[in-house]
Design a protein around this motif. Structure first.
Motif, PDB file in Angstrom:
ATOM      1  N   ILE A   2      49.854  93.492  63.117  1.00 45.26           N
ATOM      2  CA  ILE A   2      51.255  93.115  62.969  1.00 45.26           C
ATOM      3  C   ILE A   2      51.351  91.777  62.235  1.00 45.26           C
ATOM      4  CG2 ILE A   2      53.360  92.491  64.211  1.00 45.26           C
ATOM      5  CD1 ILE A   2      52.562  94.452  66.365  1.00 45.26           C
ATOM      6  N   LEU A   3      50.543  90.815  62.666  1.00 45.48           N
ATOM      7  CA  LEU A   3      50.465  89.519  61.980  1.00 45.48           C
ATOM      8  C   LEU A   3      49.025  89.275  61.522  1.00 45.48           C
ATOM      9  CD1 LEU A   3      52.713  87.366  64.347  1.00 45.48           C
ATOM     10  CD2 LEU A   3      53.146  87.798  61.928  1.00 45.48           C
ATOM     11  N   TYR A  89      57.794  88.629  54.466  1.00 48.85           N
ATOM     12  CA  TYR A  89      57.308  89.347  55.655  1.00 48.85           C
ATOM     13  C   TYR A  89      58.418  89.999  56.478  1.00 48.85           C
ATOM     14  CZ  TYR A  89      55.152  90.250  60.189  1.00 48.85           C
ATOM     15  OH  TYR A  89      54.726  90.849  61.335  1.00 48.85           O
ATOM     16  N   MET A  94      59.479  99.213  56.928  1.00 50.81           N
ATOM     17  CA  MET A  94      58.392  99.762  57.733  1.00 50.81           C
ATOM     18  C   MET A  94      57.740 100.955  57.045  1.00 50.81           C
ATOM     19  SD  MET A  94      58.271  97.865  60.514  1.00 50.81           S
ATOM     20  CE  MET A  94      57.815  98.639  62.079  1.00 50.81           C
ATOM     21  N   LEU A  95      58.427 101.578  56.124  1.00 45.18           N
ATOM     22  CA  LEU A  95      57.866 102.692  55.366  1.00 45.18           C
ATOM     23  C   LEU A  95      57.366 102.223  53.994  1.00 45.18           C
ATOM     24  CD1 LEU A  95      59.203 104.258  57.622  1.00 45.18           C
ATOM     25  CD2 LEU A  95      60.218 105.780  55.944  1.00 45.18           C
ATOM     26  N   LEU A 108      64.488 105.487  58.967  1.00 40.53           N
ATOM     27  CA  LEU A 108      64.108 104.861  60.227  1.00 40.53           C
ATOM     28  C   LEU A 108      64.576 103.425  60.357  1.00 40.53           C
ATOM     29  CD1 LEU A 108      60.549 106.365  60.549  1.00 40.53           C
ATOM     30  CD2 LEU A 108      62.478 106.734  62.083  1.00 40.53           C
ATOM     31  N   LYS A 111      66.409 102.508  63.509  1.00 39.41           N
ATOM     32  CA  LYS A 111      65.542 102.656  64.693  1.00 39.41           C
ATOM     33  C   LYS A 111      64.683 101.417  64.904  1.00 39.41           C
ATOM     34  CE  LYS A 111      65.687 107.261  65.966  1.00 39.41           C
ATOM     35  NZ  LYS A 111      65.725 107.768  67.359  1.00 39.41           N
ATOM     36  N   PHE A 112      64.115 100.924  63.810  1.00 36.81           N
ATOM     37  CA  PHE A 112      63.186  99.799  63.909  1.00 36.81           C
ATOM     38  C   PHE A 112      63.898  98.461  64.047  1.00 36.81           C
ATOM     39  CE2 PHE A 112      59.949 102.557  61.639  1.00 36.81           C
ATOM     40  CZ  PHE A 112      59.120 102.659  62.745  1.00 36.81           C
ATOM     41  N   PRO A 114      66.192  96.943  66.007  1.00 38.86           N
ATOM     42  CA  PRO A 114      66.249  96.128  67.232  1.00 38.86           C
ATOM     43  C   PRO A 114      64.919  95.439  67.561  1.00 38.86           C
ATOM     44  CG  PRO A 114      67.311  98.240  67.581  1.00 38.86           C
ATOM     45  CD  PRO A 114      66.636  98.322  66.241  1.00 38.86           C
ATOM     46  N   GLY A 115      63.819  96.174  67.478  1.00 38.88           N
ATOM     47  CA  GLY A 115      62.511  95.586  67.778  1.00 38.88           C
ATOM     48  C   GLY A 115      62.141  94.491  66.800  1.00 38.88           C
ATOM     49  N   ARG A 116      62.386  94.756  65.523  1.00 42.79           N
ATOM     50  CA  ARG A 116      62.090  93.744  64.513  1.00 42.79           C
ATOM     51  C   ARG A 116      62.946  92.511  64.721  1.00 42.79           C
ATOM     52  NH1 ARG A 116      60.863  95.779  58.486  1.00 42.79           N
ATOM     53  NH2 ARG A 116      60.357  93.565  58.464  1.00 42.79           N
ATOM     54  N   GLU A 118      64.288  91.483  67.486  1.00 42.11           N
ATOM     55  CA  GLU A 118      63.807  90.800  68.689  1.00 42.11           C
ATOM     56  C   GLU A 118      62.593  89.921  68.349  1.00 42.11           C
ATOM     57  OE1 GLU A 118      64.531  90.375  71.858  1.00 42.11           O
ATOM     58  OE2 GLU A 118      62.601  89.536  72.494  1.00 42.11           O
ATOM     59  N   LEU A 119      61.649  90.479  67.621  1.00 41.44           N
ATOM     60  CA  LEU A 119      60.464  89.698  67.242  1.00 41.44           C
ATOM     61  C   LEU A 119      60.858  88.509  66.369  1.00 41.44           C
ATOM     62  CD1 LEU A 119      57.697  92.373  66.505  1.00 41.44           C
ATOM     63  CD2 LEU A 119      57.861  90.782  68.429  1.00 41.44           C
ATOM     64  N   VAL A 122      62.545  85.755  68.515  1.00 42.44           N
ATOM     65  CA  VAL A 122      61.550  85.029  69.301  1.00 42.44           C
ATOM     66  C   VAL A 122      60.819  84.020  68.418  1.00 42.44           C
ATOM     67  CG1 VAL A 122      59.310  85.267  70.429  1.00 42.44           C
ATOM     68  CG2 VAL A 122      61.193  86.756  71.088  1.00 42.44           C
ATOM     69  N   CYS A 123      60.393  84.481  67.248  1.00 40.15           N
ATOM     70  CA  CYS A 123      59.636  83.593  66.354  1.00 40.15           C
ATOM     71  C   CYS A 123      60.510  82.450  65.855  1.00 40.15           C
ATOM     72  CB  CYS A 123      59.081  84.385  65.174  1.00 40.15           C
ATOM     73  SG  CYS A 123      57.801  85.565  65.636  1.00 40.15           S
TER      74      CYS A 123
ATOM     75  N   MET B   1      52.278  92.646  56.495  1.00 39.33           N
ATOM     76  CA  MET B   1      52.657  94.045  56.719  1.00 39.33           C
ATOM     77  C   MET B   1      52.585  94.412  58.197  1.00 39.33           C
ATOM     78  SD  MET B   1      53.061  95.940  53.817  1.00 39.33           S
ATOM     79  CE  MET B   1      52.181  97.486  53.893  1.00 39.33           C
ATOM     80  N   ILE B   2      53.694  94.859  58.756  1.00 36.48           N
ATOM     81  CA  ILE B   2      53.703  95.274  60.149  1.00 36.48           C
ATOM     82  C   ILE B   2      52.961  96.595  60.301  1.00 36.48           C
ATOM     83  CG2 ILE B   2      55.163  95.983  62.067  1.00 36.48           C
ATOM     84  CD1 ILE B   2      57.232  94.019  61.125  1.00 36.48           C
ATOM     85  N   GLY B   8      53.427 104.743  55.852  1.00 33.77           N
ATOM     86  CA  GLY B   8      54.613 105.143  55.103  1.00 33.77           C
ATOM     87  C   GLY B   8      54.368 106.422  54.315  1.00 33.77           C
ATOM     88  N   GLY B 115      59.640  92.464  72.204  1.00 37.43           N
ATOM     89  CA  GLY B 115      59.779  93.026  70.857  1.00 37.43           C
ATOM     90  C   GLY B 115      58.745  94.105  70.593  1.00 37.43           C
ATOM     91  N   GLU B 118      59.605  97.177  72.580  1.00 41.18           N
ATOM     92  CA  GLU B 118      60.732  97.868  71.959  1.00 41.18           C
ATOM     93  C   GLU B 118      60.259  98.722  70.781  1.00 41.18           C
ATOM     94  OE1 GLU B 118      63.947  98.321  72.365  1.00 41.18           O
ATOM     95  OE2 GLU B 118      64.363  99.175  70.380  1.00 41.18           O
ATOM     96  N   LEU B 119      59.433  98.135  69.928  1.00 39.20           N
ATOM     97  CA  LEU B 119      58.917  98.889  68.783  1.00 39.20           C
ATOM     98  C   LEU B 119      58.078 100.070  69.251  1.00 39.20           C
ATOM     99  CD1 LEU B 119      57.928  96.168  66.146  1.00 39.20           C
ATOM    100  CD2 LEU B 119      59.834  97.763  66.089  1.00 39.20           C
TER     101      LEU B 119
END
Lengths: 146, 146
Positions: A2-3, A89, A94-95, A108, A111-112, A114-116, A118-119, A122-123, B1-2, B8, B115, B118-119
């Motif tokens: 992810i990171l 970044y 996501m695709l 998508l 769909k993605f 809310p999670g993104r 949220e992350l 936080v950051c 890249m997540i 994709g 986060g 959630e993902l």
DNA sequence: CCCATTAAAGACATGGGCGTCTTTAATCAT
DNA sequence: ATGATTAAAGACGCCCATGTCTTTAATGGG
């Protein structure tokens, strides 16, 4: 991933310097790399960028090393991510679709989101100072274990 | 890249085949790569893994190609991520610390958890069939634009 | 049966993230 | 001043995700 690994190295390096700063001393690259068990030369490159961005300060020569400045404790994780994972970044689809964006979303996207989000929040809302605050006795250990 | 580019490509390939299946026909690699504007040979490797995992079926020869099976529409995004980004994707520490886990967490573990969770939930609860359901007219276009 | 067509498999090339080493420049102790 | 120490800068190599091409095997049309 992810990171990037670079992000982990950068953040841990910054945290280590910030912690040592409580004893008002500069920290050498050798010490950081040794304590955190991080590849020394690779860390050097990353720390150089961290200093260039103004997140930390450094001086060369004897008794030189890295030390915090007025920015350090206010630095958010997003600032560090921008350094290590690139400015874009937070916008990459996501695709991996280049033309995907809120007004032209991929199937998508929503769909993605809310999670993104949220992350990102936080950051964006977490600073070096805030992480240091939770100053457990084993803090150094927790960023050193391999 | 997540998520990897491979993810994709895989997802878009599976979606394309699933959409074409409504017309009861098999789809060739050339068609998929051409329509989605994806590197043909690279997509071939990925689709081979998708078939090997049972997410799609395929036959060779004339009139051959890829087609859906009883698994396809029930396949979750996590299944595809496991194929393209590895089994450990959901467990890797954001700071790349090997020993970080819920019982031995890094300083940011709890911050990132919501986060990430959630993902994960979204990926786990979203199937190919569900994505196909939102069948906008421009669906093909939305996974084709570069 | 033969051949065109198609996926599968494997060899090879490229680029960027990651890692190492050497050289240069700055700073301080002596 | 001089030399040891330290970060900065740049050259180089490795690995893996990504990408390309060739060969093999399977399938169906003629």
């Amino acid at each position: 991933m992810i990171l990037s690994k670079s992000f982990g190295y950068a953040l841990r390096g910054i945290l280590y310097v910030s912690l040592m700063q409580e004893e008002k001393r500069k920290v050498s690259l050798d010490e950081i790399a040794g304590q955190l068990k991080v590849p020394r030369y690779f860390l050097a490159k990353i720390m150089k960028e961290v200093v260039k961005a103004g997140v930390l300060s450094a001086t060369r020569g004897q008794q030189g090393g890295f030390f915090i400045n007025s920015n350090t404790l206010n630095t958010s994780l997003t600032t560090i991510i921008r350094l290590t994972d690139g400015e874009e970044y937070f916008n990459i689809c996501m695709l991996s679709l280049q033309k995907c964006n809120p007004s032209n979303p991929c199937p998508l996207h929503s769909k993605f989101e809310p999670g993104r989000q949220e992350l990102f929040e936080v950051c964006h809302n977490t600073t070096i100072g805030m992480v240091i605050k939770n100053n457990k006795p084993e803090f150094i250990k927790s960023i050193s274990f391999h």
